[in-house]
Motif scaffolding. Structure first.
Motif, PDB file in Angstrom:
ATOM      1  N   LEU A 103      -7.004  -1.572  -2.838  1.00 53.11           N
ATOM      2  CA  LEU A 103      -6.431  -0.958  -1.654  1.00 53.11           C
ATOM      3  C   LEU A 103      -7.526  -0.387  -0.763  1.00 53.11           C
ATOM      4  O   LEU A 103      -8.413   0.317  -1.226  1.00 53.11           O
ATOM      5  CB  LEU A 103      -5.483   0.171  -2.051  1.00 53.11           C
ATOM      6  N   TYR A 115     -10.063   1.689  -2.890  1.00 50.78           N
ATOM      7  CA  TYR A 115      -9.535   2.146  -4.166  1.00 50.78           C
ATOM      8  C   TYR A 115      -9.133   0.928  -4.990  1.00 50.78           C
ATOM      9  O   TYR A 115      -8.796  -0.133  -4.472  1.00 50.78           O
ATOM     10  CB  TYR A 115      -8.300   3.031  -3.976  1.00 50.78           C
ATOM     11  N   GLY A 144      -3.308  11.084  -8.808  1.00 46.77           N
ATOM     12  CA  GLY A 144      -2.712  11.061 -10.131  1.00 46.77           C
ATOM     13  C   GLY A 144      -2.325   9.646 -10.518  1.00 46.77           C
ATOM     14  O   GLY A 144      -2.502   8.707  -9.740  1.00 46.77           O
ATOM     15  N   THR A 145      -1.774   9.498 -11.716  1.00 45.08           N
ATOM     16  CA  THR A 145      -1.438   8.176 -12.246  1.00 45.08           C
ATOM     17  C   THR A 145      -0.075   7.667 -11.769  1.00 45.08           C
ATOM     18  O   THR A 145       0.273   6.530 -12.025  1.00 45.08           O
ATOM     19  CB  THR A 145      -1.463   8.181 -13.776  1.00 45.08           C
ATOM     20  N   TYR A 180      -3.657 -12.396  -1.942  1.00 45.47           N
ATOM     21  CA  TYR A 180      -3.937 -12.807  -3.319  1.00 45.47           C
ATOM     22  C   TYR A 180      -5.273 -13.545  -3.333  1.00 45.47           C
ATOM     23  O   TYR A 180      -5.553 -14.351  -2.434  1.00 45.47           O
ATOM     24  CB  TYR A 180      -2.841 -13.728  -3.863  1.00 45.47           C
ATOM     25  N   GLY A 199      -1.203   2.294 -15.142  1.00 46.31           N
ATOM     26  CA  GLY A 199      -1.358   3.539 -15.887  1.00 46.31           C
ATOM     27  C   GLY A 199      -2.577   4.360 -15.526  1.00 46.31           C
ATOM     28  O   GLY A 199      -2.834   5.388 -16.153  1.00 46.31           O
ATOM     29  N   GLN A 200      -3.337   3.928 -14.517  1.00 46.22           N
ATOM     30  CA  GLN A 200      -4.557   4.675 -14.171  1.00 46.22           C
ATOM     31  C   GLN A 200      -4.580   5.160 -12.731  1.00 46.22           C
ATOM     32  O   GLN A 200      -5.582   5.655 -12.262  1.00 46.22           O
ATOM     33  CB  GLN A 200      -5.798   3.811 -14.418  1.00 46.22           C
ATOM     34  N   GLY A 201      -3.509   5.041 -12.018  1.00 48.93           N
ATOM     35  CA  GLY A 201      -3.498   5.527 -10.647  1.00 48.93           C
ATOM     36  C   GLY A 201      -4.494   4.801  -9.773  1.00 48.93           C
ATOM     37  O   GLY A 201      -4.843   3.649 -10.018  1.00 48.93           O
ATOM     38  N   LEU A 202      -4.969   5.474  -8.750  1.00 50.91           N
ATOM     39  CA  LEU A 202      -5.916   4.896  -7.799  1.00 50.91           C
ATOM     40  C   LEU A 202      -7.284   5.508  -8.054  1.00 50.91           C
ATOM     41  O   LEU A 202      -7.434   6.722  -8.072  1.00 50.91           O
ATOM     42  CB  LEU A 202      -5.482   5.196  -6.362  1.00 50.91           C
ATOM     43  N   PHE A 262      -3.058   3.420   4.373  1.00 46.22           N
ATOM     44  CA  PHE A 262      -3.443   2.353   3.466  1.00 46.22           C
ATOM     45  C   PHE A 262      -3.078   0.985   4.021  1.00 46.22           C
ATOM     46  O   PHE A 262      -2.097   0.836   4.757  1.00 46.22           O
ATOM     47  CB  PHE A 262      -2.744   2.512   2.113  1.00 46.22           C
ATOM     48  N   GLY A 263      -3.877  -0.019   3.621  1.00 46.09           N
ATOM     49  CA  GLY A 263      -3.501  -1.393   3.850  1.00 46.09           C
ATOM     50  C   GLY A 263      -2.493  -1.842   2.798  1.00 46.09           C
ATOM     51  O   GLY A 263      -2.105  -1.062   1.923  1.00 46.09           O
ATOM     52  N   SER A 264      -2.085  -3.089   2.871  1.00 46.88           N
ATOM     53  CA  SER A 264      -1.060  -3.592   1.951  1.00 46.88           C
ATOM     54  C   SER A 264      -1.646  -4.139   0.658  1.00 46.88           C
ATOM     55  O   SER A 264      -0.901  -4.548  -0.231  1.00 46.88           O
ATOM     56  CB  SER A 264      -0.221  -4.664   2.631  1.00 46.88           C
ATOM     57  N   PHE A 306      -5.528  -4.532  -8.458  1.00 45.60           N
ATOM     58  CA  PHE A 306      -4.975  -4.457  -7.103  1.00 45.60           C
ATOM     59  C   PHE A 306      -5.902  -3.553  -6.303  1.00 45.60           C
ATOM     60  O   PHE A 306      -6.142  -2.412  -6.686  1.00 45.60           O
ATOM     61  CB  PHE A 306      -3.561  -3.878  -7.186  1.00 45.60           C
ATOM     62  N   TYR A 351     -12.122   3.748   3.044  1.00 45.14           N
ATOM     63  CA  TYR A 351     -12.194   3.902   1.584  1.00 45.14           C
ATOM     64  C   TYR A 351     -11.719   2.617   0.902  1.00 45.14           C
ATOM     65  O   TYR A 351     -10.875   1.892   1.428  1.00 45.14           O
ATOM     66  CB  TYR A 351     -11.278   5.041   1.122  1.00 45.14           C
ATOM     67  N   GLN A 376      -6.414  -0.098  -8.167  1.00 41.36           N
ATOM     68  CA  GLN A 376      -5.279   0.359  -8.959  1.00 41.36           C
ATOM     69  C   GLN A 376      -5.128  -0.521 -10.185  1.00 41.36           C
ATOM     70  O   GLN A 376      -5.038  -1.755 -10.079  1.00 41.36           O
ATOM     71  CB  GLN A 376      -3.975   0.323  -8.149  1.00 41.36           C
ATOM     72  N   GLY A 410       0.824  -1.196   0.000  1.00 41.00           N
ATOM     73  CA  GLY A 410       0.000   0.000   0.000  1.00 41.00           C
ATOM     74  C   GLY A 410       0.861   1.249   0.000  1.00 41.00           C
ATOM     75  O   GLY A 410       2.004   1.236   0.428  1.00 41.00           O
TER      76      GLY A 410
END
Lengths: 113, 115
Positions: free
Chosen positions: B90, B35, A104-105, B10, B40-43, B106-108, B88, B33, B37, A43
């Motif tokens: 989060l 999220y 952001g990315t 996993y 190429g698109q962030g969170l 954040f968690g892992s 992935f 929250y 990932q 994370g």
């Protein structure tokens, strides 16, 4: 529409030199900005933050600069170390009472020994 | 030590199956929250919750569901309606709205793969 943009997907820097990571945003309502560092399969970890009432915040080797007129912020790492190699995300939030951060990315930083 | 625990690390899902990702925090944070990932698109924000028994959709909530029955727990269910669940995931938490510059913890993460 990407409200927070990191236009450089990657950056390589020599150990000991300065790393500068950039972030642009489009929403003028954003008041709070954060930088996170992320290693693979982990994370993100919080690095440093800044509010819109300031233009600079410093914490050890890390400094964040905010240019509100340009809607631009940057993270400076001095001196860069191999352990700094990671993906860096900037994030922004408006002071709306619900602090949802938009990320952001990311920029992948590689510090060369 | 206080922190956020996500499990499993996993997870493999068959087509048409629902799966639930666990997120537990002992930071006494009010908000939580989820999220996602992708390369190429962030969170991207899926769901968030500011208090127990209340949650709101984020930017990409379709195909996901959550519950917040306890302050410490915010599980995410990926349903069969989610067309591209491999990613992935989060989980994060934060104090109440009085401390926006503290950011999230954040968690892992959980890596979900559809097989």
């Amino acid at each position: 529409d990407q409200q927070v943009k990191q236009n450089s997907p990657s950056l390589s820097v020599q150990e000991g030199r300065i790393s500068i990571l950039n972030c642009d945003y489009t929403n003028s309502m954003f008041d709070y900005f954060l930088w996170y560092k992320k290693y693979p399969a982990e994370g993100p970890t919080f690095l440093i933050s800044i509010s819109s009432i300031k233009d600079k915040n410093e914490d050890g080797r890390f400094t964040v600069f905010l240019n509100k007129s340009a809607k631009h912020l940057s993270l400076h790492i001095v001196p860069s170390q191999p352990g700094d190699s990671a993906v860096y995300f900037c994030a922004a939030s408006a002071a709306s009472g619900t602090y949802k951060y938009i990320f952001g990315t990311g920029t992948r930083l590689k510090v060369l020994a | 030590d206080g922190g956020i625990t996500q499990s499993p690390k996993y997870l493999f899902r068959k087509e048409g199956q629902n799966v639930t990702l666990s997120c537990e925090q002992n930071l006494n944070h009010d908000a939580m929250y989820w999220y996602r990932q992708d390369p190429g698109q962030g969170l991207r924000l899926i769901y968030y919750s500011q208090i127990v028994n209340d949650f709101q959709k984020g930017d990409i909530a379709e195909g996901y569901s959550v519950s917040r029955e306890k302050k410490e727990s915010f599980p995410l269910t990926v349903t069969s309606a989610q067309k591209n669940p491999t990613a992935f995931y989060l989980c994060a938490s934060s104090r109440d709205s009085s401390a926006p510059l503290d950011g999230y913890t954040f968690g892992s993460g959980t890596r979900l793969t559809v097989v």
